[in-house]
Every structure is written in C-alpha cells, then in structure tokens.
Scaffold this active site. Structure first.
Site, short mmCIF file in Angstrom:
data_model
loop_
_atom_site.label_atom_id
_atom_site.label_comp_id
_atom_site.label_asym_id
_atom_site.label_seq_id
_atom_site.Cartn_x
_atom_site.Cartn_y
_atom_site.Cartn_z
N ASN A 130 57.49 61.77 58.20
CA ASN A 130 58.27 60.70 57.56
C ASN A 130 58.08 59.33 58.18
O ASN A 130 58.24 58.31 57.51
CB ASN A 130 59.75 61.14 57.63
CG ASN A 130 60.71 59.98 57.50
OD1 ASN A 130 60.96 59.48 56.41
ND2 ASN A 130 61.25 59.52 58.64
N SER A 185 55.76 57.26 48.54
CA SER A 185 56.63 56.21 48.00
C SER A 185 56.20 55.93 46.57
O SER A 185 55.03 56.14 46.21
CB SER A 185 56.47 54.92 48.82
OG SER A 185 57.03 53.83 48.15
N TYR A 216 50.64 48.25 52.10
CA TYR A 216 51.70 49.27 52.15
C TYR A 216 51.51 50.26 51.00
O TYR A 216 51.49 51.48 51.21
CB TYR A 216 53.09 48.64 52.10
CG TYR A 216 54.18 49.70 52.09
CD1 TYR A 216 54.40 50.50 53.20
CD2 TYR A 216 54.95 49.93 50.94
CE1 TYR A 216 55.36 51.51 53.19
CE2 TYR A 216 55.92 50.93 50.92
CZ TYR A 216 56.12 51.71 52.05
OH TYR A 216 57.07 52.72 52.03
N PHE A 260 64.49 50.02 56.66
CA PHE A 260 63.16 49.71 56.13
C PHE A 260 62.95 48.21 55.91
O PHE A 260 61.93 47.65 56.33
CB PHE A 260 62.98 50.49 54.81
CG PHE A 260 61.68 50.26 54.10
CD1 PHE A 260 60.55 50.99 54.44
CD2 PHE A 260 61.59 49.34 53.07
CE1 PHE A 260 59.35 50.79 53.76
CE2 PHE A 260 60.40 49.13 52.39
CZ PHE A 260 59.27 49.86 52.74
P1 NDP Z 1 63.49 53.22 58.87
O1 NDP Z 1 62.91 51.93 59.34
O2 NDP Z 1 64.96 53.36 58.85
O3 NDP Z 1 62.87 54.43 59.70
C1 NDP Z 1 61.51 54.46 60.06
C2 NDP Z 1 61.31 55.50 61.14
O4 NDP Z 1 59.90 55.57 61.47
C3 NDP Z 1 62.07 55.19 62.40
O5 NDP Z 1 62.67 56.37 62.89
C4 NDP Z 1 60.98 54.72 63.36
O6 NDP Z 1 61.32 55.11 64.68
C5 NDP Z 1 59.77 55.54 62.88
N1 NDP Z 1 58.52 54.91 63.29
C6 NDP Z 1 57.96 53.78 62.79
N2 NDP Z 1 56.84 53.48 63.47
C7 NDP Z 1 56.69 54.45 64.42
C8 NDP Z 1 55.73 54.68 65.44
N3 NDP Z 1 54.69 53.86 65.65
N4 NDP Z 1 55.87 55.77 66.23
C9 NDP Z 1 56.92 56.61 66.06
N5 NDP Z 1 57.87 56.44 65.10
C10 NDP Z 1 57.74 55.37 64.30
O7 NDP Z 1 62.88 53.42 57.40
P2 NDP Z 1 63.01 54.63 56.34
O8 NDP Z 1 63.84 55.73 56.86
O9 NDP Z 1 63.36 54.02 55.06
O10 NDP Z 1 61.48 55.07 56.27
C11 NDP Z 1 61.04 56.38 56.47
C12 NDP Z 1 59.82 56.63 55.58
O11 NDP Z 1 60.21 56.54 54.21
C13 NDP Z 1 58.68 55.62 55.76
O12 NDP Z 1 57.45 56.33 55.74
C14 NDP Z 1 58.81 54.73 54.53
O13 NDP Z 1 57.57 54.16 54.16
C15 NDP Z 1 59.29 55.74 53.51
N6 NDP Z 1 59.95 55.20 52.33
C16 NDP Z 1 61.03 54.36 52.47
C17 NDP Z 1 61.63 53.84 51.34
C18 NDP Z 1 62.76 52.88 51.43
O14 NDP Z 1 63.02 52.16 50.44
N7 NDP Z 1 63.50 52.83 52.54
C19 NDP Z 1 61.16 54.20 50.00
C20 NDP Z 1 60.03 55.09 49.98
C21 NDP Z 1 59.46 55.57 51.11
P3 NDP Z 1 61.21 54.15 65.99
O15 NDP Z 1 61.31 52.74 65.53
O16 NDP Z 1 62.31 54.63 66.86
O17 NDP Z 1 59.87 54.51 66.53
C1 8X3 Z 2 59.49 51.67 49.75
C2 8X3 Z 2 59.79 51.37 48.33
O1 8X3 Z 2 59.49 49.66 46.50
O2 8X3 Z 2 60.11 48.83 48.70
O3 8X3 Z 2 58.43 52.54 49.86
O4 8X3 Z 2 57.88 49.61 48.28
S1 8X3 Z 2 59.27 49.80 47.95
#
Ligand code: NDP
Ligand code: 8X3
Length: 248
Positions: A82, A135, A148, A185
């Site tokens: 994730n 996504s 992205y 995010f």
């Molecule tokens: P958050 O920013 O809340 O969480 C992201 C997580 O990824 C954190 O726990 C962060 O941990 C971890 N992370 C990022 N970079 C690293 C790294 N280099 N090493 C280890 N851990 C890392 O965002 P979301 O929960 O929303 O995102 C989770 C996933 O869902 C992502 O892949 C995102 O693209 C995807 N997604 C999100 C959407 C949205 O609208 N929010 C929609 C669709 C998909 P830490 O910083 O502690 O390392």
């Molecule tokens: C995150 C959803 O629409 O912000 O993956 O790209 S969007």
C-alpha cells in the site's frame, strides 16, 4: 491464520488496514518510516505485531528486513502493498524531476521489490494474497497526474501479470483502485500546505481509509477459489468529467 504484512502502515489506508485485520485477530507486520506512529498503533491493537522501520527506497534495508522477519511473522499470508505517494500537480513541462523519481522509486520500484521478497514463500506454501494499491489515476488521466497516474497504471498491469505468472498456484493477486480517500495523501502531495490539502476534500464526502480497509479485507476473505483481479471504487461525490477540447 497467517500473517498480514502492510506497507505504509503509519497512516491513512495502511493504518486502517492494520485496524481491520487486527479485528480478525491476525498477526501483523507493519512497515513505514515513522516508527512512533506505528508503535502507538501496535500498542492499541491487541494482536501480535512486528514493526519494520524502513524507507522502502533503501533496497538493502528492505531486503534485510524481509529476510529477517521473526519466525512467528515469517509466513506472510496477506501482503497489503500500500505504501505510496503523489508529489505535486505541476504539468509535465514544469514538474520536479526529483518528485517524479520519488514517485517511481516508491510506487513502482519499491512495490515490486516487496512482492519479490514475499512471493516465494507464498508460492512454496501454495497460499497467499497480494493486494496492490492502485488508483483510479492509473486508468483515468487528469492534468497534473502525469507520473503519479503512470505509476498506478504500472501497478495495475504488474498485478495482472503477476496473476499470469502464478497460474497453477492458489496465490491470489488483487489490484485495488480507489478514487479520492481522505488521508494524509494530499498533505504529502502539496508538501505540508494544510490549506491546499484541506481544499481537496472541502464540501464533499470522500471515501475514508476505513472504507478501503473494509474492501481489502473483503477481497482477502472471499473463498480461496475467488480472485478479484481489479476492483475500482469511488465516493458517490466523485464521478467523471469530459475530455479537454482546445477550441479555436
Ligand atoms: P498517506 O500519506 O496517509 O499514507 C502513505 C503511507 O505510505 C504512509 O504510511 C507512509 O509512511 C508510507 N510511505 C510513503 N513513502 C514511503 C517510503 N519511502 N518508505 C516507507 N513507507 C512509505 O496516504 P494514503 O493512505 O492515502 O495512501 C496509501 C496508498 O493509497 C498510496 O499508494 C496511494 O497512492 C494510494 N491511494 C490513495 C488515494 C487517496 O485519495 N488517498 C486514492 C487511491 C490510491 P511513512 O511516511 O511513515 O514512511
Ligand atoms: C489518488 C486519487 O484522484 O487524487 O490516487 O489521483 S487521485
């Protein structure tokens, strides 16, 4: 019941997945960089938890962490792959190359490395489920989504190809494709600009991280004969717009 390994467990969707699987009494491996967050979460969850503090872009550290999982956590049954991020929304002509590199290194390269470390054990046990976090941006382009969106298109195609390689095994692969989810995010995308991040969700009800965790859990709890290849979901507040037309 085997172990659930969640990357990006320190916030948002990953944290919600930890809570959802803890409700089922599953043992957890939680990976992220922010140890204190994961320590607090582990304290709260009444299940055995192993924390991995690693920057996923550090290939050697990731490999070592995966190779040295304590015995009780070594048999990963579910991988929630994730961790990931978007950085910026500049058009391709002006976007930061460093941001592009970080997104590719995290969303693509690190994601495949995690799979490569965890998959052999699943195949040897002939059971397991990899849920990759795609996504809607991997399917539908939007201005400023450039790299992205492309990383998430990679994740989708990688997920489908993985299943092709896994033919004849009971190992399942799902590409989950959420629309807008209110997490950290946008704070990450807009580099700490809280106002800009908040404006993304203002006046609408986005999906929650718990919604996504529920769907992840649902996919993994289906009968073992069922493989959800791709699953796309959006808030009812989000839908589709038309193409951009350049009228003269
Ligand atoms: P958050 O920013 O809340 O969480 C992201 C997580 O990824 C954190 O726990 C962060 O941990 C971890 N992370 C990022 N970079 C690293 C790294 N280099 N090493 C280890 N851990 C890392 O965002 P979301 O929960 O929303 O995102 C989770 C996933 O869902 C992502 O892949 C995102 O693209 C995807 N997604 C999100 C959407 C949205 O609208 N929010 C929609 C669709 C998909 P830490 O910083 O502690 O390392
Ligand atoms: C995150 C959803 O629409 O912000 O993956 O790209 S969007």
């Amino acid at each position: 019941m085997g172990v659930v390994f969640i990357t990006g467990a320190s916030s948002g969707i990953g944290e919600a997945c930890a809570r959802a699987f803890a409700e089922r009494g599953r043992s957890l491996v939680l990976l992220g960089r922010r140890t204190e967050r994961m320590e607090a979460l582990a304290k709260e969850l009444a299940v055995p938890t192993h924390l991995v503090t690693v920057d996923l872009r550090d290939h050697a550290a990731l490999a070592s962490a995966c190779e040295t999982l304590p015995q009780a956590f070594a048999e990963v049954d579910v991988l929630v792959n994730n961790a990931g991020l978007a950085l910026g929304m500049e058009k391709a002509t002006s976007a930061s190359l460093d941001d592009w590199d970080t997104m590719i290194d995290t969303n693509v390269t690190a994601l495949v490395h995690v799979v490569r470390h965890v998959l052999p054990g699943m195949v040897a046990r002939n059971r397991g489920h990899i849920v990759n976090m795609g996504s809607v941006a991997g399917t539908y382009p939007y201005p400023g989504g450039n790299v992205y969106g492309a990383t998430k298109a990679f994740v989708e195609q990688f997920s489908l190809n993985l299943r092709a390689d896994l033919a004849g095994t009971r190992v399942r692969v799902t590409n989950l494709e959420p629309g807008m989810v209110e997490t950290e995010f946008s704070q990450v995308r807009f580099k700490g600009d809280a106002e800009k991040a908040a404006s993304v969700y203002r006046g609408l009800e986005a999906l929650t991280a718990a919604d996504i965790a529920e769907v992840v859990r649902f996919c993994t709890e289906l009968p073992e004969r069922v493989n959800v290849n791709r699953l796309e979901l959006m808030s009812v507040a989000q839908s589709f717009a038309g193409f951009t037309l350049d009228r003269k």
